[in-house]
Design a protein around this motif. Structure first.
Motif, PDB file in Angstrom:
ATOM      1  N   ILE A  32      21.229 -58.583  28.800  1.00  0.00           N
ATOM      2  CA  ILE A  32      21.238 -57.812  27.546  1.00  0.00           C
ATOM      3  C   ILE A  32      22.426 -56.844  27.527  1.00  0.00           C
ATOM      4  N   ILE A  33      22.672 -56.206  28.655  1.00  0.00           N
ATOM      5  CA  ILE A  33      23.803 -55.272  28.729  1.00  0.00           C
ATOM      6  C   ILE A  33      25.123 -55.998  28.490  1.00  0.00           C
ATOM      7  N   ASP A  34      25.266 -57.144  29.113  1.00  0.00           N
ATOM      8  CA  ASP A  34      26.509 -57.908  28.926  1.00  0.00           C
ATOM      9  C   ASP A  34      26.685 -58.299  27.459  1.00  0.00           C
ATOM     10  N   GLN A  35      25.631 -58.828  26.885  1.00  0.00           N
ATOM     11  CA  GLN A  35      25.734 -59.276  25.487  1.00  0.00           C
ATOM     12  C   GLN A  35      25.917 -58.081  24.554  1.00  0.00           C
ATOM     13  N   GLY A  36      25.234 -56.983  24.860  1.00  0.00           N
ATOM     14  CA  GLY A  36      25.244 -55.838  23.953  1.00  0.00           C
ATOM     15  C   GLY A  36      26.487 -54.971  24.083  1.00  0.00           C
ATOM     16  N   LEU A  37      27.107 -54.973  25.253  1.00  0.00           N
ATOM     17  CA  LEU A  37      28.294 -54.118  25.414  1.00  0.00           C
ATOM     18  C   LEU A  37      29.601 -54.911  25.380  1.00  0.00           C
ATOM     19  N   ASN A  38      29.580 -56.138  25.895  1.00  0.00           N
ATOM     20  CA  ASN A  38      30.825 -56.919  25.924  1.00  0.00           C
ATOM     21  C   ASN A  38      30.981 -57.847  24.726  1.00  0.00           C
ATOM     22  N   HIS A  39      29.902 -58.126  24.041  1.00  0.00           N
ATOM     23  CA  HIS A  39      29.986 -59.079  22.933  1.00  0.00           C
ATOM     24  C   HIS A  39      29.273 -58.525  21.696  1.00  0.00           C
ATOM     25  N   SER A  40      29.354 -57.215  21.543  1.00  0.00           N
ATOM     26  CA  SER A  40      28.609 -56.558  20.475  1.00  0.00           C
ATOM     27  C   SER A  40      29.093 -56.960  19.085  1.00  0.00           C
ATOM     28  N   GLU A  41      28.152 -57.058  18.172  1.00  0.00           N
ATOM     29  CA  GLU A  41      28.507 -57.202  16.752  1.00  0.00           C
ATOM     30  C   GLU A  41      27.910 -56.065  15.920  1.00  0.00           C
ATOM     31  N   VAL A  42      27.443 -55.036  16.609  1.00  0.00           N
ATOM     32  CA  VAL A  42      26.730 -53.997  15.867  1.00  0.00           C
ATOM     33  C   VAL A  42      27.622 -53.297  14.840  1.00  0.00           C
ATOM     34  N   MET A  43      28.900 -53.117  15.155  1.00  0.00           N
ATOM     35  CA  MET A  43      29.764 -52.420  14.206  1.00  0.00           C
ATOM     36  C   MET A  43      30.160 -53.315  13.033  1.00  0.00           C
ATOM     37  N   GLN A  44      30.261 -54.616  13.279  1.00  0.00           N
ATOM     38  CA  GLN A  44      30.501 -55.521  12.151  1.00  0.00           C
ATOM     39  C   GLN A  44      29.322 -55.464  11.176  1.00  0.00           C
ATOM     40  N   THR A  45      28.121 -55.466  11.742  1.00  0.00           N
ATOM     41  CA  THR A  45      26.935 -55.376  10.880  1.00  0.00           C
ATOM     42  C   THR A  45      26.937 -54.052  10.112  1.00  0.00           C
ATOM     43  N   ALA A  46      27.216 -52.977  10.838  1.00  0.00           N
ATOM     44  CA  ALA A  46      27.219 -51.650  10.198  1.00  0.00           C
ATOM     45  C   ALA A  46      28.297 -51.565   9.115  1.00  0.00           C
ATOM     46  N   ALA A  47      29.461 -52.144   9.391  1.00  0.00           N
ATOM     47  CA  ALA A  47      30.546 -52.081   8.401  1.00  0.00           C
ATOM     48  C   ALA A  47      30.186 -52.857   7.142  1.00  0.00           C
ATOM     49  N   HIS A  48      29.517 -53.995   7.320  1.00  0.00           N
ATOM     50  CA  HIS A  48      29.133 -54.745   6.124  1.00  0.00           C
ATOM     51  C   HIS A  48      28.133 -53.951   5.283  1.00  0.00           C
ATOM     52  N   LEU A  49      27.164 -53.349   5.957  1.00  0.00           N
ATOM     53  CA  LEU A  49      26.144 -52.580   5.233  1.00  0.00           C
ATOM     54  C   LEU A  49      26.736 -51.366   4.525  1.00  0.00           C
ATOM     55  N   THR A  50      27.740 -50.746   5.127  1.00  0.00           N
ATOM     56  CA  THR A  50      28.255 -49.475   4.595  1.00  0.00           C
ATOM     57  C   THR A  50      29.484 -49.676   3.717  1.00  0.00           C
ATOM     58  N   ASP A  51      30.572 -50.157   4.323  1.00  0.00           N
ATOM     59  CA  ASP A  51      31.814 -50.289   3.567  1.00  0.00           C
ATOM     60  C   ASP A  51      31.671 -51.286   2.426  1.00  0.00           C
ATOM     61  N   ARG A  52      31.073 -52.433   2.744  1.00  0.00           N
ATOM     62  CA  ARG A  52      31.115 -53.518   1.767  1.00  0.00           C
ATOM     63  C   ARG A  52      29.970 -53.404   0.763  1.00  0.00           C
ATOM     64  N   ILE A  53      28.743 -53.246   1.280  1.00  0.00           N
ATOM     65  CA  ILE A  53      27.613 -53.109   0.342  1.00  0.00           C
ATOM     66  C   ILE A  53      27.517 -51.673  -0.159  1.00  0.00           C
ATOM     67  N   GLY A  54      27.654 -50.715   0.728  1.00  0.00           N
ATOM     68  CA  GLY A  54      27.604 -49.314   0.295  1.00  0.00           C
ATOM     69  C   GLY A  54      26.186 -48.791   0.194  1.00  0.00           C
ATOM     70  N   GLY A  55      26.014 -47.728  -0.565  1.00  0.00           N
ATOM     71  CA  GLY A  55      24.701 -47.103  -0.730  1.00  0.00           C
ATOM     72  C   GLY A  55      23.676 -48.124  -1.210  1.00  0.00           C
TER      73      GLY A  55
END
Lengths: 539, 539
Positions: A32-55
């Motif tokens: 889990i650590i390897d996948q979550g820290l070395n192959h994370s997509e959490v910021m891509q998900t966050a960017a889509h929710l915030t920058d692209r979709i917005g409020g």
């Protein structure tokens, strides 16, 4: 078999100290650590929710897109049983643009935002302002006859504050230790029920709207509750048939106070407000999004992680709560990518309508876990479930009441996980400590008995289901981001969100594979008063 | 007589310690304290300058009104010889309204402000953005052929910052003590002169404008240098004939970064900018305002307090520098109300054009105190005086050079006076200490030898005139208010401004009545290099 393993486990705890493993698979956690820290997509998900979709206001077009996109993501990652569960919410509302300006004694653009679920202005609305603070129904009478043709400043200006503390901070070890202390509930059930009933009946925004309309006011403005030019725009008139008639805007505190001071001169200032908004009534249901990693045994037991994915719209709902949403989704992605085969089902829940009253998680509780006796008062019976929930006894467990063995909630912004609130569940503490133990060196050290509130584990707690909220570093969540016009992607912390996803994924796996369900609290029943002889008003 | 008194004074100092009175009339100071604390008008003055007049950009209509109103106030208070002194500045510029919005991938209002002295947009200007950072002439070529029809994002986005320190603070005693240390000048006259000549010739804003125009860009946007949704809008193309052709706006950092991140997707976002501005060319002179309390002896000597009264227009120019302006005006009001009859004239100066380069105070220095030899380069000779001032030797004292015996400047926001910068003038220290001594219990304790810069005492210092800047509590001046959209009345501290007015009025009176002029520095001549053998670039 279960009993024998539990005995072995108890011996292991005695032998190795209080944080010995109870179904903690550290090899899996390495993955889990390897996948979550070395192959994370959490910021891509966050960017889509915030920058692209917005409020993402519940039932707005942006939220409809969020409901669609999050399910698509879950499906792309291979989650099972990706689905929505609808519940009655009310109207959708969205903002296209807005502005507010002072037009005399001089021209000045003001920082402002329409209050949610108020109507638009249909072009510019211009008028003199009048400072007429009204906070409850008792305040209305004194302004009768004075508001015609005016834009009414309904907030009493408060003094400006000085930011003498850092806006951004992390918990110190001492603060975390202090949080661990048990806090006795302070029960006063009759007073609590009266207060629920009173607040459920409270309709001041609509009474104010009717009063202003009757008086011939053109609209109203209120003052932001934070300094620093920030605006928020929260509003609660989302029920069908409860839309106010007059436009209302929130003005930044500095701009509001300037207007207020200028009203002290000979000629009050004039302002011009414009808000272009839309209501969306095609579907008054809001939808939670659910997705599973099915368990290998068919007992029906499951563990669940959740975060609300709706937000306000002053900015992009980043720390409240794209952060939690992205972490929950990332935990799903991590576990699915690793191909885990948990004993119990792991469920991922994105709650809707949290901002207006935890509606989505309550709908889930009421449908799957437990309900409460209805009130006899027909007026109160028609109100949304949550407004009277705590005043209704007894609790009536649903068939699936015992299936949810642990729920983990994330809604404290972008700070890393520093521990978890055991919410007074003393029996759960050693288990949660064991599950958390691998992450002490990542800063997650604390199991606190203190109760926490204000988000989606709360309704589970009200019916005795083990729902827990993580302790996260506060950062600048409360000081300036929560609901404000600053809550955008910039204030998300990638390292923190990666850590949170790793911790969450691991706890879910440990909980799903644990030999025994997490210890539960008794089914709550109406408490006796903590001080049966307290004088009213003292509590 | 003068010598005898000086000797007595020296004995008094020996007898009673280093802060013994040198013409400090504590009875008069009691009167000043009463008038300044119990009958203050400093906040009324500040409120008029900020709330009512607002941002006061040099040569704008708001500044013309400020020039008129401040003179009227001085006259109403009975000051003498109230007058203006004009100097060549350039065009006036004012903003009526502006907006910026993202129109795709979604509709979103952006926080933005036109950059000063850029032209308006003549309605909405809409286009795709392109992220094309250009900070100097060398950056232009790489964007050739790529900007047509675009709104160009000219700033390279920087990472968001976390406010881990309090935005608002006061000096600690330890910090004040540390400030007292003497700092040797680090002279490198040839390098300094080269740098002045280079920066005087620097014309990047106009080169960029010409390049963008030639490339067919529609306009440009830059990123705010502060986080937190703040904007500033400073711009420097105020000279006649130097107005850029394309509109330019500053966008809040969070909004700018969102746009920048969205440019990484398949389709760049589109934005719409609108700025409604006006140029004012009826009079290209700016005006300092001066007012006197005439001295009883006719030697021509005077003491002076000054503050710049121009500002930027992102907000109301409150801490920068309605604060200093109101304190200087209040000191005048206090002394005049008390009917003081000083030995030397006390002059009050409100400087114009400070924000674009200390133009007003330089004009005063050049007219009344000293000038500098012209440069032979005809291109440089045509530039505003200040751009080459430090590169010109020798200094040529004017007839009034010695008449100004002490100048006190206020331009560090709303914080109370904690001391004064003696600017390396060792001989002045005991005198300033004596004048300041009555105010130790009000927090004004420190005479620092450290040089300070960036405001209107600087040009006096460059010619050896005793001009001093007060040390004030920093509060949130630098962290969030200086030049920003938050600089409004709310962030002024009444108690601090009252204290500052009392201290200033008292120091002016002490200086005006002191038996000896304040010790001066030698007339500056071109210095030798501090390290004659330093390699270039090391200094």
């Amino acid at each position: 078999m279960k009993r024998l393993l539990a005995a072995v486990s108890a011996i292991a705890i005695l032998a190795t100290g209080p944080v010995a493993a109870q179904s903690v698979d550290r090899v899996a956690i390495n993955g889990i650590i390897d996948q979550g820290l070395n192959h994370s997509e959490v910021m891509q998900t966050a960017a889509h929710l915030t920058d692209r979709i917005g409020g993402r206001m519940t039932n707005s077009p942006a939220m409809r897109e969020t409901e669609r996109w999050t399910q698509e993501q879950f499906r792309n990652w291979g989650l099972s049983n990706v689905r929505t569960e609808g519940f009655d919410f009310g109207r959708g509302w969205s903002m296209a643009r807005s502005s507010a300006r002072m037009t005399s004694p001089r021209a000045l653009d003001l920082r402002a935002i329409p209050v949610a679920w108020t109507p638009g202005t249909d072009g510019n609305v211009s008028g003199e302002v009048i400072l007429a603070p009204m906070a409850n129904a008792g305040d209305l009478a004194k302004w009768r006859g004075k508001l015609a043709g005016k834009i009414v400043m309904i907030s009493a200006p408060t003094a400006a504050t000085d930011p003498t503390e850092p806006a951004f901070r992390r918990w110190t070890d001492a603060e975390l230790a202090e949080r661990s202390g048990y806090v006795q509930p302070n029960n006063n059930p009759a007073a609590a029920e009266r207060s629920v009933q009173t607040s459920a009946r409270d309709d001041f925004p609509l009474r104010l709207d009717a009063f202003l309309l009757e008086e011939g006011a053109l609209g109203w403005v209120r003052m932001s509750y934070r300094d620093g030019g920030l605006v928020h725009g929260a509003g609660y008139t989302h029920l069908v048939g409860r839309t106010p008639k007059l436009p209302g805007m929130e003005i930044a505190a500095e701009d509001y106070r300037r207007l207020a001071r200028l009203t002290l001169g000979e000629t009050p200032p004039t302002i011009e407000i414009m808000s272009e908004v839309q209501f969306h009534d095609e579907d008054t249901n809001a939808y939670n999004v659910l997705a599973d990693i099915p368990g290998s045994d068919r007992s029906g037991e499951y563990v669940m992680a959740g975060a609300h994915f709706d937000s306000w719209v002053a900015a992009d709902g980043a720390v409240d709560n794209a952060a939690g949403t992205a972490v929950v989704m990332e935990a799903a992605r991590i576990l699915k990518t690793l191909g885990v085969r948990p004993k119990r089902t792991i469920r991922f829940a994105l709650w809707n309508g949290e901002e207006q009253g935890l509606y989505g998680s309550l709908a889930y509780v009421d449908r799957h876990l437990a309900t409460r006796a209805p009130l006899s008062d027909p007026e109160l019976a028609n109100l949304p479930n949550g407004r009277t929930w705590r005043a209704r006894w007894p609790i009536q467990p649903r068939e699936g009441y015992s299936d949810l063995v642990a729920y983990f909630n994330l809604d404290n912004g972008s700070g890393r996980i520093r521990g978890i609130n055991a919410e007074g569940n003393v029996a759960a503490v050693p288990v949660l400590e064991a599950w958390l133990a691998p992450f002490a060196s990542m800063g997650a050290t604390t199991v606190s008995l203190r109760p926490s509130g204000g988000t989606d584990h709360v309704y589970m707690q009200t019916v005795g289901v083990p729902g827990f909220q993580f302790i996260q570093d506060p950062l600048d969540y409360s000081s300036r981001l929560h609901h404000s016009s600053l809550d955008s992607y910039d204030h998300l912390k990638p390292e923190d969100l990666r850590q949170a996803a790793v911790v969450l994924a691991s706890l879910l796996l440990s909980a799903a594979n644990s030999d025994e369900p997490l210890p539960r609290m008794p089914l709550p029943t109406r408490p006796t008063p903590s001080d049966p002889f307290a004088f009213q008003g003292a509590n």
